[in-house]
Write a protein that holds these residues in place. Sequence first.
Motif, PDB file in Angstrom:
ATOM      1  N   GLN A 129       0.816  -1.207   0.000  1.00 59.21           N
ATOM      2  CA  GLN A 129       0.000   0.000   0.000  1.00 59.21           C
ATOM      3  C   GLN A 129       0.858   1.271   0.000  1.00 59.21           C
ATOM      4  O   GLN A 129       0.336   2.370  -0.147  1.00 59.21           O
ATOM      5  N   GLN A 130       2.182   1.132   0.160  1.00 58.21           N
ATOM      6  CA  GLN A 130       3.090   2.278   0.243  1.00 58.21           C
ATOM      7  C   GLN A 130       4.255   2.131  -0.748  1.00 58.21           C
ATOM      8  O   GLN A 130       5.339   2.629  -0.504  1.00 58.21           O
ATOM      9  N   GLN A 131       4.035   1.410  -1.828  1.00 59.76           N
ATOM     10  CA  GLN A 131       5.131   1.100  -2.756  1.00 59.76           C
ATOM     11  C   GLN A 131       5.820   2.349  -3.292  1.00 59.76           C
ATOM     12  O   GLN A 131       5.192   3.378  -3.510  1.00 59.76           O
ATOM     13  N   ILE A 132       7.118   2.210  -3.496  1.00 61.18           N
ATOM     14  CA  ILE A 132       7.935   3.252  -4.096  1.00 61.18           C
ATOM     15  C   ILE A 132       8.133   2.865  -5.557  1.00 61.18           C
ATOM     16  O   ILE A 132       8.680   1.796  -5.845  1.00 61.18           O
ATOM     17  N   PRO A 133       7.685   3.696  -6.495  1.00 64.09           N
ATOM     18  CA  PRO A 133       7.881   3.349  -7.908  1.00 64.09           C
ATOM     19  C   PRO A 133       9.368   3.332  -8.244  1.00 64.09           C
ATOM     20  O   PRO A 133      10.138   4.138  -7.731  1.00 64.09           O
ATOM     21  N   CYS A 134       9.749   2.407  -9.082  1.00 62.85           N
ATOM     22  CA  CYS A 134      11.159   2.236  -9.421  1.00 62.85           C
ATOM     23  C   CYS A 134      11.619   3.198 -10.494  1.00 62.85           C
ATOM     24  O   CYS A 134      12.780   3.556 -10.549  1.00 62.85           O
ATOM     25  N   LYS A 135      10.718   3.602 -11.338  1.00 64.06           N
ATOM     26  CA  LYS A 135      11.093   4.463 -12.453  1.00 64.06           C
ATOM     27  C   LYS A 135      11.678   5.772 -11.934  1.00 64.06           C
ATOM     28  O   LYS A 135      11.093   6.444 -11.097  1.00 64.06           O
ATOM     29  N   GLY A 136      12.867   6.099 -12.440  1.00 64.00           N
ATOM     30  CA  GLY A 136      13.495   7.353 -12.086  1.00 64.00           C
ATOM     31  C   GLY A 136      14.297   7.327 -10.801  1.00 64.00           C
ATOM     32  O   GLY A 136      14.852   8.331 -10.400  1.00 64.00           O
ATOM     33  N   TRP A 137      14.385   6.157 -10.131  1.00 65.95           N
ATOM     34  CA  TRP A 137      15.109   6.098  -8.870  1.00 65.95           C
ATOM     35  C   TRP A 137      16.588   6.362  -9.048  1.00 65.95           C
ATOM     36  O   TRP A 137      17.180   7.077  -8.274  1.00 65.95           O
ATOM     37  N   ALA A 138      17.187   5.767 -10.028  1.00 64.19           N
ATOM     38  CA  ALA A 138      18.632   5.963 -10.216  1.00 64.19           C
ATOM     39  C   ALA A 138      18.976   5.766 -11.681  1.00 64.19           C
ATOM     40  O   ALA A 138      18.436   4.902 -12.341  1.00 64.19           O
ATOM     41  N   THR A 139      19.855   6.564 -12.155  1.00 68.24           N
ATOM     42  CA  THR A 139      20.287   6.412 -13.541  1.00 68.24           C
ATOM     43  C   THR A 139      21.543   5.563 -13.633  1.00 68.24           C
ATOM     44  O   THR A 139      21.915   5.120 -14.696  1.00 68.24           O
ATOM     45  N   SER A 140      22.201   5.313 -12.503  1.00 66.72           N
ATOM     46  CA  SER A 140      23.446   4.556 -12.527  1.00 66.72           C
ATOM     47  C   SER A 140      23.228   3.063 -12.650  1.00 66.72           C
ATOM     48  O   SER A 140      24.182   2.328 -12.848  1.00 66.72           O
ATOM     49  N   GLY A 141      21.997   2.599 -12.485  1.00 65.09           N
ATOM     50  CA  GLY A 141      21.732   1.169 -12.576  1.00 65.09           C
ATOM     51  C   GLY A 141      21.922   0.430 -11.275  1.00 65.09           C
ATOM     52  O   GLY A 141      21.777  -0.776 -11.223  1.00 65.09           O
ATOM     53  N   GLU A 142      22.267   1.109 -10.175  1.00 73.55           N
ATOM     54  CA  GLU A 142      22.456   0.436  -8.901  1.00 73.55           C
ATOM     55  C   GLU A 142      21.142  -0.073  -8.335  1.00 73.55           C
ATOM     56  O   GLU A 142      21.103  -1.069  -7.651  1.00 73.55           O
TER      57      GLU A 142
END
Length: 146
Positions: A129-142
Motif C-alpha cells: 500500500q506504500q510502494q515506491i515506484p522504481c522508475k526514475g530512482w537511479a540512472t546509474s543502474g544500482e
Amino acid sequence: MNSNSDFVLAHISHLHFSQGPDQSDPNHTHSIPQLIGLQDGLATLRDIGCLIVSGDVSNHGDRQSLVTANGWLFRTIPIGNGQYAGLNMPSERVRIVPGNHDAWNAKESEHLIDRRQKSLENYNFAFPQQQIPCKGWATSGEFNCH
C-alpha cells in the motif's frame, strides 16, 4: 479532537527491525522496549490524523524484518513470552519513507563494496500500500526493481 481544524501529525523514525520476529529468535536485535515505548507514547495522542514513519524501518532491508515492521505498524506482532505489541494504525493514516537500510538487500556474505543499496523490492513486497515506484530512482543502474 477538539474541533474540525485540529490535526494530529505524529512522527517516528529509525525503527531498525531485525530478522528475528521476537526475543526468542537469535537473529532478533530490534528493541522491544523501544517499540513498547513508542506504542505507549502514541496511545496518549488522540485521533492521530497521520503517522509519518521515516528512515530505516528495517536494519538490513530483508523481507522478514520489513514484514514484521508492517505487522507492528498495522496490527500486532508477538514479542515473546506470549506478549504482543503493535500500533493497529489504519493504513490510510500512515506514510512511510524508506531509508538507506531498507534498500540494503545484499547478502551478508558479500564483500562490503558489493553490499551497497540494490533495490526496494523487499520494501515494496512488505508495504504494497506504500510502494515506491522504481522508475526514475537511479540512472546509474544500482537500483533494480523486479
